[in-house]
Design a protein around this motif. Structure first.
Motif, PDB file in Angstrom:
ATOM      1  N   ALA A 232     -61.616  15.174 -37.321  1.00 15.19           N
ATOM      2  CA  ALA A 232     -61.540  14.461 -36.450  1.00 15.19           C
ATOM      3  C   ALA A 232     -60.087  13.479 -37.780  1.00 15.19           C
ATOM      4  O   ALA A 232     -59.920  13.772 -38.588  1.00 15.19           O
ATOM      5  N   PHE A 233     -59.464  12.424 -36.761  1.00 12.92           N
ATOM      6  CA  PHE A 233     -58.629  11.027 -37.398  1.00 12.92           C
ATOM      7  C   PHE A 233     -58.775  10.189 -37.466  1.00 12.92           C
ATOM      8  O   PHE A 233     -58.919   9.715 -36.028  1.00 12.92           O
ATOM      9  N   GLY A 234     -58.857   8.832 -37.540  1.00 16.84           N
ATOM     10  CA  GLY A 234     -58.307   7.888 -37.066  1.00 16.84           C
ATOM     11  C   GLY A 234     -57.990   6.685 -37.799  1.00 16.84           C
ATOM     12  O   GLY A 234     -56.867   6.489 -39.086  1.00 16.84           O
TER      13      GLY A 234
ATOM     14  N   VAL B 178     -54.128  -2.628 -32.253  1.00 19.27           N
ATOM     15  CA  VAL B 178     -52.476  -3.065 -32.121  1.00 19.27           C
ATOM     16  C   VAL B 178     -52.470  -0.921 -32.726  1.00 19.27           C
ATOM     17  O   VAL B 178     -52.805  -0.615 -33.815  1.00 19.27           O
ATOM     18  N   MET B 179     -51.488  -0.566 -31.826  1.00 20.81           N
ATOM     19  CA  MET B 179     -51.255   0.518 -32.490  1.00 20.81           C
ATOM     20  C   MET B 179     -49.618   1.487 -32.247  1.00 20.81           C
ATOM     21  O   MET B 179     -48.516   0.616 -31.001  1.00 20.81           O
ATOM     22  N   ASP B 180     -49.141   2.037 -33.307  1.00 19.19           N
ATOM     23  CA  ASP B 180     -47.473   2.791 -33.238  1.00 19.19           C
ATOM     24  C   ASP B 180     -48.491   3.924 -32.602  1.00 19.19           C
ATOM     25  O   ASP B 180     -48.921   5.190 -33.861  1.00 19.19           O
ATOM     26  N   GLY B 181     -48.367   4.145 -31.405  1.00 17.44           N
ATOM     27  CA  GLY B 181     -49.015   5.894 -30.834  1.00 17.44           C
ATOM     28  C   GLY B 181     -48.166   6.925 -31.731  1.00 17.44           C
ATOM     29  O   GLY B 181     -48.764   7.945 -31.935  1.00 17.44           O
ATOM     30  N   LYS B 182     -47.257   6.773 -31.968  1.00 22.61           N
ATOM     31  CA  LYS B 182     -46.373   8.135 -31.886  1.00 22.61           C
ATOM     32  C   LYS B 182     -46.727   8.609 -34.217  1.00 22.61           C
ATOM     33  O   LYS B 182     -46.570   9.607 -33.822  1.00 22.61           O
ATOM     34  N   GLU B 183     -46.676   7.778 -33.890  1.00 25.85           N
ATOM     35  CA  GLU B 183     -46.607   7.493 -36.079  1.00 25.85           C
ATOM     36  C   GLU B 183     -48.152   8.071 -35.783  1.00 25.85           C
ATOM     37  O   GLU B 183     -48.393   8.913 -36.570  1.00 25.85           O
TER      38      GLU B 183
ATOM     39  N   ALA C  93     -58.621  12.324 -28.818  1.00 32.38           N
ATOM     40  CA  ALA C  93     -58.343  11.776 -28.442  1.00 32.38           C
ATOM     41  C   ALA C  93     -56.636  11.523 -27.917  1.00 32.38           C
ATOM     42  O   ALA C  93     -56.406  10.790 -27.037  1.00 32.38           O
ATOM     43  N   ASN C  94     -55.991  12.849 -27.923  1.00 36.17           N
ATOM     44  CA  ASN C  94     -55.211  13.173 -26.611  1.00 36.17           C
ATOM     45  C   ASN C  94     -55.211  14.908 -26.498  1.00 36.17           C
ATOM     46  O   ASN C  94     -54.742  15.448 -27.733  1.00 36.17           O
ATOM     47  N   LEU C  95     -54.336  15.215 -25.067  1.00 35.63           N
ATOM     48  CA  LEU C  95     -54.748  16.445 -25.023  1.00 35.63           C
ATOM     49  C   LEU C  95     -53.551  17.554 -25.759  1.00 35.63           C
ATOM     50  O   LEU C  95     -53.403  18.900 -26.340  1.00 35.63           O
TER      51      LEU C  95
HETATM   52  O1  UT7 Z   1     -58.078   7.926 -32.115  1.00 35.68           O
HETATM   53  C1  UT7 Z   1     -57.046   7.728 -32.553  1.00 35.68           C
HETATM   54  C2  UT7 Z   1     -56.466   6.874 -31.375  1.00 35.68           C
HETATM   55  N1  UT7 Z   1     -55.085   7.108 -30.958  1.00 35.68           N
HETATM   56  C3  UT7 Z   1     -54.122   8.219 -30.669  1.00 35.68           C
HETATM   57  O2  UT7 Z   1     -55.131   9.098 -31.049  1.00 35.68           O
HETATM   58  C4  UT7 Z   1     -53.227   7.702 -30.554  1.00 35.68           C
HETATM   59  C5  UT7 Z   1     -51.763   9.058 -30.714  1.00 35.68           C
HETATM   60  N2  UT7 Z   1     -50.540   9.164 -29.513  1.00 35.68           N
HETATM   61  C6  UT7 Z   1     -50.711   9.574 -27.997  1.00 35.68           C
HETATM   62  O3  UT7 Z   1     -51.816   9.638 -27.767  1.00 35.68           O
HETATM   63  C7  UT7 Z   1     -49.238   9.077 -27.770  1.00 35.68           C
HETATM   64  O4  UT7 Z   1     -48.099   8.730 -28.766  1.00 35.68           O
HETATM   65  C8  UT7 Z   1     -49.322   8.067 -26.427  1.00 35.68           C
HETATM   66  C9  UT7 Z   1     -50.462   8.601 -25.801  1.00 35.68           C
HETATM   67  C10 UT7 Z   1     -50.065   6.800 -26.730  1.00 35.68           C
HETATM   68  C11 UT7 Z   1     -47.785   7.595 -26.128  1.00 35.68           C
HETATM   69  O5  UT7 Z   1     -47.318   9.086 -25.879  1.00 35.68           O
HETATM   70  P1  UT7 Z   1     -46.327   8.942 -26.022  1.00 35.68           P
HETATM   71  O6  UT7 Z   1     -45.748  10.917 -25.482  1.00 35.68           O
HETATM   72  O7  UT7 Z   1     -45.821   9.098 -27.637  1.00 35.68           O
HETATM   73  O8  UT7 Z   1     -44.874   8.046 -25.485  1.00 35.68           O
HETATM   74  P2  UT7 Z   1     -43.743   7.080 -26.609  1.00 35.68           P
HETATM   75  O9  UT7 Z   1     -44.241   6.346 -26.483  1.00 35.68           O
HETATM   76  O10 UT7 Z   1     -42.978   7.873 -27.022  1.00 35.68           O
HETATM   77  O11 UT7 Z   1     -43.145   6.175 -24.837  1.00 35.68           O
HETATM   78  C12 UT7 Z   1     -42.710   7.345 -23.602  1.00 35.68           C
HETATM   79  C13 UT7 Z   1     -41.743   6.552 -23.146  1.00 35.68           C
HETATM   80  C14 UT7 Z   1     -41.161   4.011 -23.397  1.00 35.68           C
HETATM   81  O12 UT7 Z   1     -41.055   4.365 -22.208  1.00 35.68           O
HETATM   82  P3  UT7 Z   1     -39.279   4.235 -23.164  1.00 35.68           P
HETATM   83  O13 UT7 Z   1     -38.918   3.355 -24.121  1.00 35.68           O
HETATM   84  O14 UT7 Z   1     -38.476   5.785 -22.890  1.00 35.68           O
HETATM   85  O15 UT7 Z   1     -38.228   3.694 -21.888  1.00 35.68           O
HETATM   86  C15 UT7 Z   1     -42.308   3.964 -23.084  1.00 35.68           C
HETATM   87  O16 UT7 Z   1     -42.293   2.613 -22.928  1.00 35.68           O
HETATM   88  O17 UT7 Z   1     -43.196   5.967 -21.836  1.00 35.68           O
HETATM   89  C16 UT7 Z   1     -43.831   4.231 -22.169  1.00 35.68           C
HETATM   90  N3  UT7 Z   1     -44.958   3.541 -22.042  1.00 35.68           N
HETATM   91  C17 UT7 Z   1     -45.690   4.350 -20.758  1.00 35.68           C
HETATM   92  N4  UT7 Z   1     -45.369   4.540 -19.482  1.00 35.68           N
HETATM   93  C18 UT7 Z   1     -46.309   4.466 -18.653  1.00 35.68           C
HETATM   94  C19 UT7 Z   1     -45.830   4.439 -22.799  1.00 35.68           C
HETATM   95  N5  UT7 Z   1     -47.149   3.452 -21.996  1.00 35.68           N
HETATM   96  C20 UT7 Z   1     -47.375   3.639 -21.321  1.00 35.68           C
HETATM   97  C21 UT7 Z   1     -48.004   4.008 -20.077  1.00 35.68           C
HETATM   98  N6  UT7 Z   1     -47.596   4.413 -18.714  1.00 35.68           N
HETATM   99  N7  UT7 Z   1     -49.530   3.717 -19.838  1.00 35.68           N
END
Ligand code: UT7
Length: 333
Positions: free
Chosen positions: A319-321, A222-227, A262-264
């Protein structure tokens, strides 16, 4: 000044053959190839088949064989295995021992698993460097092997798009006298107050698997992607700055930046902070997605094998995680 300096003797990587495209993921959750590419840079990921032996120790065995060949050493030359994984073969014995067995190492070498999530391989590398510099060990294998498909939640579009499986192995040894190879600076960190942003809760003592929760998302990431995103950019940039400052160097003197994949957008944000050209960053997130602690050693091995990284060049690894843990290494290859 240490008695010895650490040299990367050889590297190897393995990814499972099964490719899962974004279009396939779109059939499981409400997402699209375009969204995933725009937000993450990921086009496809690899998925391990445990029936073909591709669990963490099995993938590590295949990557290690390539690393032995590159290093020109035999399995029994390894004195210590440091094995980073977030999804071990089993709780115990540890996965490092399973690798020792699969490689046919009979010298009784030490075997230790490291759990620092995506930063685990950087933690292992740093520990290995200390042990080699002190003179305690001559040859250490550092592994990052991950079967993220084992804890991925294929119903959660926030996370399931991000992860892939694979393994990177790095063999570290003493640099021969007169050679320039060595670690210039490193940093390890963790901020436990942010731990709740990235977790796999179930299966341990805190949240045991019960008849009621079996098969639910307590067994998934489970993850809070933005944080995590914000923290990743901040900590990786801060770690790079700290290492450069300790080494009295600037980013212009770095030949290759090898960040956690993790993300470009995270990689671009960190590179932008230093005005560092993106073509000097090693990036493969588009093909393998986030293979957790395997991303940095896989990316480094690819760039060594295709001739981008050359002996004598300066590499910045970061790296981070989950944890949230973080770390970095500045080194002369
Ligand atoms: O090793 C460490 C592992 N974790 C990471 O590195 C995660 C780091 N975070 C991220 O990479 C990004 O935060 C994500 C790729 C996970 C998400 O990207 P974001 O630009 O932060 O998107 P968001 O969470 O702000 O979501 C924007 C919108 C939301 O819709 P509303 O609320 O604006 O209507 C989400 O519900 O995009 C929606 N959304 C999706 N839409 C289509 C979230 N995931 C998806 C999806 N496909 N897979």
């Amino acid at each position: 000044m240490s008695a010895y300096q650490t040299k990367i003797l050889g590297t190897g990587h393995y990814v499972p053959p099964r490719i899962m495209t974004n279009d396939e993921v779109s059939k499981l959750v409400d997402t699209s190839h375009q969204w995933i590419v725009e937000r993450t840079g990921i086009h496809e990921r690899r998925i391990a088949d445990p029936k073909a032996g591709d669990i963490p120790s099995g993938m590590a065995m295949k990557a290690a064989q390539k690393a032995f060949e590159a290093a020109g050493i035999q399995p029994n030359d390894v004195e210590l295995i440091l094995f980073s994984t977030t999804f071990p073969d089993m709780f115990f014995p540890n996965t490092a021992t399973q690798l020792q067995l699969k490689l046919g190492i009979t010298n009784g070498c030490g075997c230790l698993d490291i759990n620092a999530a995506c930063t685990g391989w950087v933690y292992g590398f740093t520990l290995a460097d200390g042990l080699i510099r002190s003179g305690m060990y001559k040859t250490i294998m550092v592994v990052g092997a991950e079967m993220t498909s084992g804890f991925n939640n294929w119903n959660d579009r926030n996370t399931c798009i991000l992860f892939g499986d694979g393994c990177g192995v790095t063999i570290l040894g003493r640099a021969p006298a007169g050679e320039a190879s060595g670690v210039i600076a490193h940093v390890l960190g963790a901020d436990a107050t942010k731990g709740e942003h990235l977790m796999l809760r179930g299966g341990g003592a805190a949240v045991p698997i019960t008849a009621e929760n079996v098969g639910t998302d307590v067994q998934c990431v489970v993850m809070d992607g933005k944080e995590v995103f914000k923290s990743a950019v901040k900590t990786m940039a801060a770690h790079c700055e700290q290492m450069l400052s300790e080494a009295h160097m600037t980013m212009e003197q770095v030949d290759w930046f090898i960040p956690h994949q993790a993300n470009l957008r995270i990689i671009e944000a960190v590179a932008n902070r230093f005005n560092f050209p993106l073509d000097k960053a090693v990036v493969n997130v588009e093909r393998f997605a986030n293979t957790s602690s395997a991303t940095v050693p896989i990316a480094m091995d690819e760039a060594i094998r295709d001739g981008r990284i050359k002996r004598g060049q300066t590499l910045m690894l970061a790296a981070f995680g989950a944890g949230l843990t973080s770390g970095g290494v500045l080194l002369k290859y």
